[in-house]
Write a protein that holds these residues in place. Structure first.
Motif, PDB file in Angstrom:
ATOM      1  N   PHE A 115      40.407  -7.358  16.494  1.00 27.33           N
ATOM      2  CA  PHE A 115      41.112  -6.422  15.611  1.00 27.33           C
ATOM      3  C   PHE A 115      41.025  -4.988  16.109  1.00 27.33           C
ATOM      4  O   PHE A 115      39.975  -4.538  16.545  1.00 27.33           O
ATOM      5  CB  PHE A 115      40.458  -6.417  14.229  1.00 27.33           C
ATOM      6  N   THR A 116      42.135  -4.294  15.972  1.00 31.75           N
ATOM      7  CA  THR A 116      42.138  -2.844  16.164  1.00 31.75           C
ATOM      8  C   THR A 116      42.653  -2.164  14.895  1.00 31.75           C
ATOM      9  O   THR A 116      42.619  -0.953  14.790  1.00 31.75           O
ATOM     10  CB  THR A 116      43.027  -2.449  17.356  1.00 31.75           C
ATOM     11  N   TYR A 117      43.142  -2.959  13.950  1.00 30.09           N
ATOM     12  CA  TYR A 117      43.676  -2.434  12.695  1.00 30.09           C
ATOM     13  C   TYR A 117      43.129  -3.264  11.541  1.00 30.09           C
ATOM     14  O   TYR A 117      43.152  -4.492  11.578  1.00 30.09           O
ATOM     15  CB  TYR A 117      45.210  -2.519  12.707  1.00 30.09           C
ATOM     16  N   PHE A 118      42.603  -2.593  10.527  1.00 32.39           N
ATOM     17  CA  PHE A 118      42.098  -3.264   9.330  1.00 32.39           C
ATOM     18  C   PHE A 118      42.782  -2.680   8.110  1.00 32.39           C
ATOM     19  O   PHE A 118      43.052  -1.487   8.055  1.00 32.39           O
ATOM     20  CB  PHE A 118      40.583  -3.052   9.174  1.00 32.39           C
ATOM     21  N   ARG A 119      43.021  -3.521   7.110  1.00 33.42           N
ATOM     22  CA  ARG A 119      43.621  -3.062   5.853  1.00 33.42           C
ATOM     23  C   ARG A 119      42.867  -3.712   4.690  1.00 33.42           C
ATOM     24  O   ARG A 119      43.413  -4.475   3.915  1.00 33.42           O
ATOM     25  CB  ARG A 119      45.099  -3.438   5.823  1.00 33.42           C
ATOM     26  N   TRP A 120      41.560  -3.430   4.607  1.00 36.91           N
ATOM     27  CA  TRP A 120      40.732  -4.035   3.571  1.00 36.91           C
ATOM     28  C   TRP A 120      41.139  -3.550   2.192  1.00 36.91           C
ATOM     29  O   TRP A 120      41.455  -2.376   2.000  1.00 36.91           O
ATOM     30  CB  TRP A 120      39.260  -3.712   3.802  1.00 36.91           C
ATOM     31  N   GLY A 121      41.089  -4.449   1.238  1.00 37.48           N
ATOM     32  CA  GLY A 121      41.300  -4.111  -0.158  1.00 37.48           C
ATOM     33  C   GLY A 121      40.052  -3.452  -0.720  1.00 37.48           C
ATOM     34  O   GLY A 121      39.032  -3.295  -0.032  1.00 37.48           O
ATOM     35  N   SER A 122      40.111  -3.079  -1.966  1.00 34.02           N
ATOM     36  CA  SER A 122      38.976  -2.456  -2.650  1.00 34.02           C
ATOM     37  C   SER A 122      37.762  -3.388  -2.626  1.00 34.02           C
ATOM     38  O   SER A 122      37.881  -4.586  -2.868  1.00 34.02           O
ATOM     39  CB  SER A 122      39.378  -2.140  -4.083  1.00 34.02           C
ATOM     40  N   ASN A 123      36.598  -2.831  -2.309  1.00 28.45           N
ATOM     41  CA  ASN A 123      35.325  -3.569  -2.256  1.00 28.45           C
ATOM     42  C   ASN A 123      35.336  -4.704  -1.226  1.00 28.45           C
ATOM     43  O   ASN A 123      34.635  -5.701  -1.398  1.00 28.45           O
ATOM     44  CB  ASN A 123      34.953  -4.125  -3.634  1.00 28.45           C
ATOM     45  N   GLN A 124      36.108  -4.566  -0.187  1.00 31.78           N
ATOM     46  CA  GLN A 124      36.189  -5.566   0.881  1.00 31.78           C
ATOM     47  C   GLN A 124      35.805  -4.909   2.219  1.00 31.78           C
ATOM     48  O   GLN A 124      36.022  -3.733   2.386  1.00 31.78           O
ATOM     49  CB  GLN A 124      37.594  -6.136   0.979  1.00 31.78           C
ATOM     50  N   PRO A 125      35.283  -5.641   3.159  1.00 31.53           N
ATOM     51  CA  PRO A 125      34.907  -7.038   3.055  1.00 31.53           C
ATOM     52  C   PRO A 125      33.688  -7.202   2.143  1.00 31.53           C
ATOM     53  O   PRO A 125      32.853  -6.301   2.050  1.00 31.53           O
ATOM     54  CB  PRO A 125      34.578  -7.436   4.494  1.00 31.53           C
ATOM     55  N   SER A 126      33.601  -8.353   1.510  1.00 31.95           N
ATOM     56  CA  SER A 126      32.556  -8.541   0.508  1.00 31.95           C
ATOM     57  C   SER A 126      31.532  -9.616   0.865  1.00 31.95           C
ATOM     58  O   SER A 126      30.545  -9.766   0.169  1.00 31.95           O
ATOM     59  CB  SER A 126      33.196  -8.898  -0.838  1.00 31.95           C
ATOM     60  N   ILE A 127      31.758 -10.365   1.935  1.00 27.31           N
ATOM     61  CA  ILE A 127      30.848 -11.456   2.299  1.00 27.31           C
ATOM     62  C   ILE A 127      30.040 -11.044   3.524  1.00 27.31           C
ATOM     63  O   ILE A 127      30.604 -10.746   4.575  1.00 27.31           O
ATOM     64  CB  ILE A 127      31.623 -12.760   2.572  1.00 27.31           C
ATOM     65  N   ASN A 128      28.729 -11.039   3.376  1.00 26.53           N
ATOM     66  CA  ASN A 128      27.842 -10.657   4.476  1.00 26.53           C
ATOM     67  C   ASN A 128      27.156 -11.855   5.108  1.00 26.53           C
ATOM     68  O   ASN A 128      26.195 -11.708   5.833  1.00 26.53           O
ATOM     69  CB  ASN A 128      26.784  -9.671   3.979  1.00 26.53           C
ATOM     70  N   ASP A 129      27.640 -13.039   4.837  1.00 27.34           N
ATOM     71  CA  ASP A 129      27.043 -14.283   5.310  1.00 27.34           C
ATOM     72  C   ASP A 129      27.690 -14.673   6.638  1.00 27.34           C
ATOM     73  O   ASP A 129      28.879 -14.954   6.688  1.00 27.34           O
ATOM     74  CB  ASP A 129      27.290 -15.367   4.256  1.00 27.34           C
ATOM     75  N   ASP A 130      26.911 -14.664   7.723  1.00 29.30           N
ATOM     76  CA  ASP A 130      27.490 -15.024   9.020  1.00 29.30           C
ATOM     77  C   ASP A 130      27.185 -16.466   9.432  1.00 29.30           C
ATOM     78  O   ASP A 130      27.422 -16.863  10.564  1.00 29.30           O
ATOM     79  CB  ASP A 130      27.056 -14.049  10.106  1.00 29.30           C
ATOM     80  N   ARG A 131      26.683 -17.275   8.490  1.00 27.56           N
ATOM     81  CA  ARG A 131      26.378 -18.680   8.801  1.00 27.56           C
ATOM     82  C   ARG A 131      27.638 -19.543   8.830  1.00 27.56           C
ATOM     83  O   ARG A 131      27.604 -20.655   9.342  1.00 27.56           O
ATOM     84  CB  ARG A 131      25.403 -19.262   7.771  1.00 27.56           C
ATOM     85  N   TYR A 132      28.731 -19.028   8.276  1.00 25.77           N
ATOM     86  CA  TYR A 132      29.974 -19.789   8.202  1.00 25.77           C
ATOM     87  C   TYR A 132      31.124 -18.901   8.670  1.00 25.77           C
ATOM     88  O   TYR A 132      31.082 -17.685   8.507  1.00 25.77           O
ATOM     89  CB  TYR A 132      30.255 -20.229   6.761  1.00 25.77           C
TER      90      TYR A 132
END
Length: 160
Positions: A115-132
């Motif tokens: 990615f070079t461009y992100f368009r996150w919504g409010s309170n995103q990204p919200s998942i900090n789990d890198d196991r999946y």
């Protein structure tokens, strides 16, 4: 009368168990549609039924297409405006975005491009789990992207 109540309770409990074992459905108020659309001269395929992300990718591949990618804000804005103007503001849709297991890097899976461009919504990204692995979906009313477990949510998709 008590027997009917017990049977009804059993049916409701079974329906609850089925929905819990098959992920959550996010498209509660969305528009039902499946087909090709033209957006400013580019053909997309939209299916608003409920799919896991991997199922959506397989469906796009069967059409000789891939899940949509947004390498630039202009493309996102064009698609966003078309969806809004055509009544899809409530529909959640999968994209081709993927963050692999044990990784912090987001890529567009169809190309492997980081990615070079992100368009996150409010309170995103919200998942900090890198196991999946995580994937990105979006909805017009959310004003941006939402990260989700790839095989947790049942939502629509858009192919390019």
């Amino acid at each position: 009368m008590l027997g009917k109540a017990v049977v009804l309770f059993g049916v409701l409990l079974a329906l609850f168990a089925i929905t819990q074992s098959h992920g959550h459905i996010k498209n509660g108020q969305g528009k039902d549609f499946r087909g090709y659309v033209d957006v400013n001269g580019t053909t997309f395929f939209i299916d608003t039924a409920e799919y896991y992300r991997d199922e959506a990718q397989v469906a796009c591949n069967a059409l000789n297409m891939t899940l949509i990618t947004f390498q630039a804000e202009e493309k996102y804005n064009v698609v966003y405006n078309w969806l809004y103007n055509n009544g899809y503001e409530f529909n959640w849709l999968w994209t081709g975005a993927l963050r692999g297991t044990n990784s912090s890097v987001w890529t567009w899976e169809p190309t492997g491009e980081e990615f070079t461009y992100f368009r996150w919504g409010s309170n995103q990204p919200s998942i900090n789990d890198d196991r999946y692995p995580l994937c990105i979906n979006f909805r017009v009313l959310s004003l941006g992207w939402d990260d989700d477990y790839c095989n947790n949510a049942l939502i629509g998709y858009i192919c390019q």
